[in-house]
Design a protein around this motif. Structure first.
Motif, PDB file in Angstrom:
ATOM      1  N   GLY A  16      36.079  -1.511  47.729  1.00 57.42           N
ATOM      2  CA  GLY A  16      34.712  -1.753  46.989  1.00 57.42           C
ATOM      3  C   GLY A  16      34.846  -0.111  46.401  1.00 57.42           C
ATOM      4  O   GLY A  16      36.231   0.525  47.139  1.00 57.42           O
ATOM      5  N   SER A  17      33.961   0.137  45.721  1.00 63.81           N
ATOM      6  CA  SER A  17      34.206   1.134  44.370  1.00 63.81           C
ATOM      7  C   SER A  17      32.909   2.120  45.512  1.00 63.81           C
ATOM      8  O   SER A  17      31.731   1.778  45.300  1.00 63.81           O
ATOM      9  N   LEU A  18      32.926   3.518  45.405  1.00 60.33           N
ATOM     10  CA  LEU A  18      31.900   4.051  45.118  1.00 60.33           C
ATOM     11  C   LEU A  18      32.229   5.690  43.883  1.00 60.33           C
ATOM     12  O   LEU A  18      33.107   5.652  43.531  1.00 60.33           O
ATOM     13  N   ARG A  19      31.339   6.001  43.442  1.00 60.21           N
ATOM     14  CA  ARG A  19      31.067   7.785  42.471  1.00 60.21           C
ATOM     15  C   ARG A  19      30.197   8.233  43.142  1.00 60.21           C
ATOM     16  O   ARG A  19      29.188   8.217  43.139  1.00 60.21           O
ATOM     17  N   LEU A  20      30.456   9.132  43.384  1.00 62.75           N
ATOM     18  CA  LEU A  20      29.861  10.842  44.225  1.00 62.75           C
ATOM     19  C   LEU A  20      29.661  11.569  42.872  1.00 62.75           C
ATOM     20  O   LEU A  20      30.532  11.705  42.397  1.00 62.75           O
ATOM     21  N   SER A  21      28.350  12.162  42.574  1.00 64.84           N
ATOM     22  CA  SER A  21      27.826  13.390  41.441  1.00 64.84           C
ATOM     23  C   SER A  21      28.136  14.456  42.887  1.00 64.84           C
ATOM     24  O   SER A  21      27.061  14.285  43.586  1.00 64.84           O
ATOM     25  N   CYS A  22      28.129  15.353  41.893  1.00 60.65           N
ATOM     26  CA  CYS A  22      27.879  16.884  42.655  1.00 60.65           C
ATOM     27  C   CYS A  22      27.248  17.530  41.121  1.00 60.65           C
ATOM     28  O   CYS A  22      28.123  17.780  40.693  1.00 60.65           O
ATOM     29  N   ALA A  23      26.112  18.595  41.079  1.00 61.03           N
ATOM     30  CA  ALA A  23      25.626  18.910  40.332  1.00 61.03           C
ATOM     31  C   ALA A  23      25.661  20.685  40.902  1.00 61.03           C
ATOM     32  O   ALA A  23      24.405  20.373  41.730  1.00 61.03           O
ATOM     33  N   ALA A  24      25.706  21.382  39.875  1.00 58.42           N
ATOM     34  CA  ALA A  24      25.304  22.845  40.165  1.00 58.42           C
ATOM     35  C   ALA A  24      24.020  23.259  39.288  1.00 58.42           C
ATOM     36  O   ALA A  24      23.942  22.526  38.167  1.00 58.42           O
ATOM     37  N   ALA A  74      29.707  20.749  30.657  1.00 62.01           N
ATOM     38  CA  ALA A  74      27.903  21.551  30.214  1.00 62.01           C
ATOM     39  C   ALA A  74      27.149  21.087  31.176  1.00 62.01           C
ATOM     40  O   ALA A  74      26.290  21.503  31.363  1.00 62.01           O
ATOM     41  N   LYS A  75      27.309  19.885  32.015  1.00 67.28           N
ATOM     42  CA  LYS A  75      26.565  20.104  32.746  1.00 67.28           C
ATOM     43  C   LYS A  75      26.207  20.329  34.725  1.00 67.28           C
ATOM     44  O   LYS A  75      25.826  20.497  35.289  1.00 67.28           O
ATOM     45  N   ASN A  76      27.810  21.222  34.300  1.00 66.08           N
ATOM     46  CA  ASN A  76      28.337  21.635  35.617  1.00 66.08           C
ATOM     47  C   ASN A  76      28.185  20.506  36.982  1.00 66.08           C
ATOM     48  O   ASN A  76      28.167  21.092  37.823  1.00 66.08           O
ATOM     49  N   THR A  77      29.181  19.958  36.570  1.00 65.67           N
ATOM     50  CA  THR A  77      29.060  18.644  37.466  1.00 65.67           C
ATOM     51  C   THR A  77      30.145  17.965  37.896  1.00 65.67           C
ATOM     52  O   THR A  77      30.387  18.101  36.683  1.00 65.67           O
ATOM     53  N   VAL A  78      30.861  17.651  38.739  1.00 64.65           N
ATOM     54  CA  VAL A  78      31.744  17.050  39.372  1.00 64.65           C
ATOM     55  C   VAL A  78      31.894  15.896  39.663  1.00 64.65           C
ATOM     56  O   VAL A  78      30.760  15.697  40.787  1.00 64.65           O
ATOM     57  N   TYR A  79      32.603  14.601  39.694  1.00 63.58           N
ATOM     58  CA  TYR A  79      32.449  13.324  40.184  1.00 63.58           C
ATOM     59  C   TYR A  79      33.821  12.667  40.528  1.00 63.58           C
ATOM     60  O   TYR A  79      34.841  13.688  40.789  1.00 63.58           O
ATOM     61  N   LEU A  80      32.956  12.655  41.736  1.00 64.03           N
ATOM     62  CA  LEU A  80      34.385  11.618  41.916  1.00 64.03           C
ATOM     63  C   LEU A  80      34.634   9.921  41.976  1.00 64.03           C
ATOM     64  O   LEU A  80      33.476   8.884  42.988  1.00 64.03           O
ATOM     65  N   GLN A  81      35.634   9.869  41.745  1.00 60.95           N
ATOM     66  CA  GLN A  81      35.316   7.477  41.184  1.00 60.95           C
ATOM     67  C   GLN A  81      36.091   7.068  42.345  1.00 60.95           C
ATOM     68  O   GLN A  81      37.273   7.633  42.283  1.00 60.95           O
TER      69      GLN A  81
END
Length: 124
Positions: A16-24, A74-81
């Protein structure tokens, strides 16, 4: 330290899959490096992926071809798919920021910080 808020963890079946988000949070001008680490019970925390501002992503060998790190500057965000998840991917995932420039503090006072962690469990 800069505040980082993570989301997206959960329980998923193998494959399966998950997407993590992290916003500063905060009045941030820029972030030089954002990365993802993970830590399984009884294991050391390990670097999973990182990406410098305006640069190319880097991955641990164990996740190459399955995980993708991306940034929304622009959103100071990093993702991990995370795709094709395996039981050995089970861990708490932490995001991290380094070289964070905060407006009003000058460019000679970079900050850093860790997210609170989000649990990823891969099990059938």
């Amino acid at each position: 330290q800069v505040q980082l808020v993570e989301s997206g963890g959960g329980v998923v079946q193998p494959g399966g899959s998950l997407r993590l988000s992290c916003a500063a949070a905060g009045n941030i001008y820029s972030i030089a490096v954002m990365c993802w680490h993970r830590q399984a019970p009884g294991k050391e925390r390990e670097l999973v992926a990182d990406m410098i501002r305006g640069g190319s992503p880097n991955y641990a060998d164990s996740v190459k071809g399955r995980f993708t790190i991306s940034r929304d500057t622009a959103k100071n965000t990093v993702y991990l798919q995370m795709n094709s998840l395996k039981p050995e991917d089970t861990a708490v995932y932490y995001c991290k920021a380094d070289g964070v420039l905060v407006r009003g503090e000058g460019w000679d006072r970079p900050r850093g910080g860790w997210g609170q962690g989000t649990q990823v469990t891969v099990s059938s």
